[in-house]
Design a protein around this motif. Structure first.
Motif, short mmCIF file in Angstrom:
data_model
loop_
_atom_site.label_atom_id
_atom_site.label_comp_id
_atom_site.label_asym_id
_atom_site.label_seq_id
_atom_site.Cartn_x
_atom_site.Cartn_y
_atom_site.Cartn_z
N ILE A 181 0.83 -1.21 0.00
CA ILE A 181 0.00 0.00 0.00
C ILE A 181 0.87 1.26 0.00
CG2 ILE A 181 -1.60 1.37 1.43
CD1 ILE A 181 -2.89 -1.29 2.29
N THR A 182 0.51 2.21 -0.87
CA THR A 182 1.25 3.48 -0.92
C THR A 182 0.25 4.64 -1.00
OG1 THR A 182 1.39 3.26 -3.32
CG2 THR A 182 3.32 2.59 -2.06
N ASP A 185 -3.31 5.24 -3.14
CA ASP A 185 -4.18 4.07 -3.35
C ASP A 185 -5.60 4.40 -2.89
OD1 ASP A 185 -2.20 2.50 -4.43
OD2 ASP A 185 -1.65 1.56 -2.52
N LYS A 252 -4.45 -4.57 -2.78
CA LYS A 252 -3.19 -4.48 -2.04
C LYS A 252 -3.39 -4.84 -0.57
CE LYS A 252 -0.72 -1.00 -4.76
NZ LYS A 252 -0.02 0.32 -4.61
N ASP A 318 -4.90 -0.35 -6.06
CA ASP A 318 -4.29 0.64 -6.94
C ASP A 318 -5.39 1.36 -7.73
OD1 ASP A 318 -1.31 1.02 -8.30
OD2 ASP A 318 -2.98 1.49 -9.64
N ASN A 319 -5.19 2.64 -7.93
CA ASN A 319 -6.15 3.46 -8.66
C ASN A 319 -6.54 2.83 -10.00
OD1 ASN A 319 -7.78 5.66 -9.10
ND2 ASN A 319 -6.14 6.93 -9.94
N ASP A 320 -5.57 2.21 -10.67
CA ASP A 320 -5.83 1.63 -11.99
C ASP A 320 -6.79 0.45 -11.94
OD1 ASP A 320 -4.10 3.46 -13.01
OD2 ASP A 320 -2.41 2.06 -13.24
N ASP A 321 -6.93 -0.19 -10.77
CA ASP A 321 -7.78 -1.38 -10.66
C ASP A 321 -9.20 -1.06 -10.18
OD1 ASP A 321 -5.67 -3.02 -11.41
OD2 ASP A 321 -4.97 -3.26 -9.33
N LYS A 341 -8.99 7.62 0.35
CA LYS A 341 -7.71 7.19 -0.19
C LYS A 341 -6.62 7.16 0.86
CE LYS A 341 -6.40 11.75 -1.85
NZ LYS A 341 -6.56 12.68 -2.95
#
Lengths: 362, 362
Positions: A181-182, A185, A252, A318-321, A341
Motif C-alpha cells: 500500500i502506498t 491508493d 493491495k 491501486d487506482n488503476d484497478d 484514499k
C-alpha cells in the motif's frame, strides 16, 4: 475517549490488548516446534486477520473467533436461526481479508444444558451460512458445561465459537497483507446493515437503561422490535472476495471491520508501512445504530471504534484497478463505494456520519 | 445402567447423542459445498476421531474439543498451569488416533472478565503442552463474555476450547481407521495416571457429597489434596504415535479413550467391521479413581464408561507387528501392555479392575 467508551461497554480495552499480547508471545515461542516442517506459522504477520501456515509451500489460513454476547439477543427473542451467519462471517471474513478462500469451519457450542430444538435451529442456521460462504462445516463439538454457561431467561444458554481454515486461490502467490500500500491508493468500502458480532455489550447497556429490562420486546418501528434489529445477521463476504481474486482483481490490502471499527482494523494493515487514510465518503450507519448512539450519548469517536457504523469490509487497491473492482461488485449486486484514499500521514481521518457528524482523527 | 450413570453425572447421554447426530446431519449437508474442491470432507468416516479434509490429494485432519468442567478444579485450587496439557491432549490425540501428525492448535478462551496473571499462567501452560506435542499454537482468541461465563469462587472464570489440524506422515497413504481389523488382532494399551478431561461432573458430585463444599482442599494423602489429584494433567501421546508411524510401524486402528471410556471409543473403530474385543489385561485404575468410585458407589459398568480407569489410548495391530511396537514404546519409556485381542463377537468384554471387579460386556 476510547477508554471511557471501553468502560461504558463494560470492557477494559487496554487490559484486553495486554492479555492478547501475552497469549501471542507464548504462542510465538511455540512456532519453533514447526520450524521447517508442515504447519510452520509464517512469522511477521502482526496485523494480519488470519494466521498463515506453510504446508510444503502451500499456504493455509486459520482463524478462530466467537459471536460474543450477540447470543443473548437470540436468547431474548427466541430467534436462533441467524446466529450461524454471524459465526461463519466472523471467521471466514477474517480469512478473506488476507485473500484466503475459506474452505472449512469447525464449531464448538458450549451449553448449560441441551435443548434439542434450539440446537437444531442453530445448526440449521449454520448450514445455511455455510451455503452462503461456500464452506463445509467439517466438524464440531457440543459441550455441556452446566452452570459454567449462563445467559438470559430460562431456555438453553450457550456460547458459540469456531475455527475456519482456507487456502490461497491459484492466482495469489502469497496472502494479501497490505505491504504494497502506498499514498494515493484507493479505499473501497462494502456496506453492512447490522452490527455484525461486535459492540453488543454497549448496545445492551444503553437499551436496558433507556427501555428497561425487556428492551428487546420494545418496538423499534411498526414492524420490528429492538431485539430483531440487533439480531440482523452479519453479511458473509468471503465468497465474493474470492470471486474477485479469481477474476484476477488483486487488492493491495483488505480489512474486516469488527471490534475496533475502521480505525483499528484499517490501522492493522497500515501500521507496517506508516501510511494513513482519509475516508470522506463512508456509508451511512443504519438508523437503529444512530438511535442507539443518541440514546447512549456515545461520542462519535467512540462509536466508530465500538461499532462498524455501516461499514463491513475495506478493500485497498491501486487506482488503476478500481473501475474493474467496482464493476465486479456491482455486477454481483454488492453495495460498494469509493470511500477515500491512502495518504502518508500515519493517521486515519474519518468524515463521520453518526449521530454527531465530525472530522475524526485516530 | 449407563443411563442411570448419565443421570448421576448430571448429563443425559441419549439427548447428547441426539444433538450431536443432529449437528452432524446438518454439517454433512454442507459437505457438497466443497465437492471436488480444496477442503472436501472425506465421507464415510463415522466413528473416526477426527474429520478428514482433502486438499488436492493431501489429507488433513481437523479436530475440535474443550476441557469441559475440569476448569473448575483449576478455579478451586488456583493451579492454572496444567490445563494447557489437557486442552492440547484432547485435540491432538484425536488426530493421533487416525494417524495424523498434529501440527497446529488454535485456541479460544472465553472469560467473564480478564485477569492478566491467570491468562499468563494458562498460556504459559499451553506453550509447555505445545512443546510436548510438537505443535505450534498458531493463534487464538480471548473473548470477554461477562456473566455468560460462570464458575467457582471469585477469580476469573473461563471455558477453554481448541481446534487442531494435522497431516498424514509420509508413509501413511490414508488415515488409520480400523477398517482392516480382523479377529485375532492384538490390542495394546497405553496407561493414564489421571482422569484426562472427562468424567468431572460425576467426580465433583461424589466429592461434594462425601467431603463437603470445599472437597478440593481435603487431603487425599499426606502430600496431595483431592483437588490436586483431579487436576493431574493429561498425558499427550501424539508425538510418540507419530514417531511409531514414522518408524514404519502402522497399526490397523487406534482409539483415544475420552468420554464414553473404552466401550464407546474402542467401539467406534470396531462397529464398521462388526468385530468385538476381549480385554483381560487392563491397566489398574489410579487409586484415587477407585476411591471415587467406592465413595459414589458407581457400578463397575458405569465407571468404565464415564472414566478412562487408567487407560489412555488403544492400539490395534496385527500379531506380527506387536513385538516391534512394544519395543518402540518401551524404548521411549512409555507404559504399554498387551491388553487383549479382537474377536468376532461384536461385543466388548472387559475384565474390569475398578472398585468392584467384574466381567463386563458392552
Amino acid at each position: 475517549m476510547e477508554k471511557s467508551g471501553a468502560k461504558q461497554s463494560g470492557r477494559d480495552i487496554d487490559l484486553g490488548n495486554k492479555c492478547s499480547s501475552n497469549a501471542f508471545r507464548w504462542a510465538q515461542k511455540s512456532f519453533l516446534n514447526r520450524k521447517g516442517k508442515d504447519g510452520e506459522p509464517l512469522a511477521g504477520l502482526e496485523g494480519a486477520f488470519s494466521n498463515v501456515l506453510n504446508f510444503r509451500g502451500r499456504q493455509f489460513g486459520i482463524s478462530s473467533d466467537g459471536i460474543g454476547t450477540k447470543v443473548e439477543i437470540a436468547e431474548r427473542t427466541g430467534i436462533y436461526e441467524s446466529l450461524g451467519h454471524d459465526l461463519v462471517a466472523m471467521v471466514v471474513d477474517d480469512l478473506a481479508a488476507n485473500g484466503f478462500e475459506a474452505t472449512d469451519v469447525s464449531n464448538i457450542l458450549d451449553v448449560d444444558y441441551l435443548d434439542y430444538d434450539i440446537v437444531d435451529k442453530l445448526m440449521g442456521g449454520l448450514w445455511e451460512a455455510a451455503e452462503t460462504a461456500g464452506v463445509a462445516i467439517s466438524g464440531g463439538e457440543i459441550a455441556e458445561l452446566g452452570s459454567r454457561v449462563r445467559g438470559y431467561g430460562d431456555a438453553m444458554h450457550f456460547n458459540w465459537c469456531a475455527t475456519a481454515i482456507g487456502v490461497l486461490p491459484d492466482n495469489l502467490k502469497k496472502p494479501v497483507n497490505g505491504r504494497g500500500i502506498t499514498p494515493g491508493d484507493i479505499i473501497l468500502l462494502l456496506k453492512e446493515k447490522g452490527m455484525r458480532s461486535n459492540g453488543f455489550s454497549l448496545a445492551r447497556k444503553i437499551l436496558e437503561k433507556e427501555l428497561g429490562k425487556t428492551w428487546h420486546q420494545q418496538g423499534y418501528n411498526s414492524q420490528k422490535t429492538w431485539g430483531q434489529m440487533l439480531l440482523i445477521p452479519s453479511q458473509i463476504m468471503c465468497r465474493i472476495i474470492t470471486g474477485m481474486i479469481n477474476a484476477g482483481l488483486i487488492p493491495k490490502g483488505m480489512a474486516h471491520i469488527t471490534g475496533g471499527g475502521i480505525p483499528d482494523n484499517l490501522g492493522r494493515i497500515l501500521k507496517m508501512n506508516g501510511c494513513g487514510a482519509i475516508l470522506d465518503h463512508l456509508f451511512e450507519p443504519p438508523d437503529f445504530v444512530v438511535q442507539l448512539q443518541q440514546m447512549g450519548g456515545i461520542p462519535e469517536k467512540e462509536a466508530y471504534r465500538i461499532w462498524n457504523m455501516g461499514n463491513a469490509f475495506i478493500i485497498v487497491a491501486d487506482n488503476d484497478d478500481i473501475d474493474r473492482i467496482m464493476k465486479y461488485f456491482i455486477l454481483h449486486n454488492c453495495m460498494i463505494r469509493i470511500a477515500g484514499k491512502i495518504d502518508p500521514t500515519g493517521k486515519i481521518k474519518l468524515s463521520s456520519r453518526g449521530a454527531f457528524p465530525d472530522e475524526l482523527v485516530y
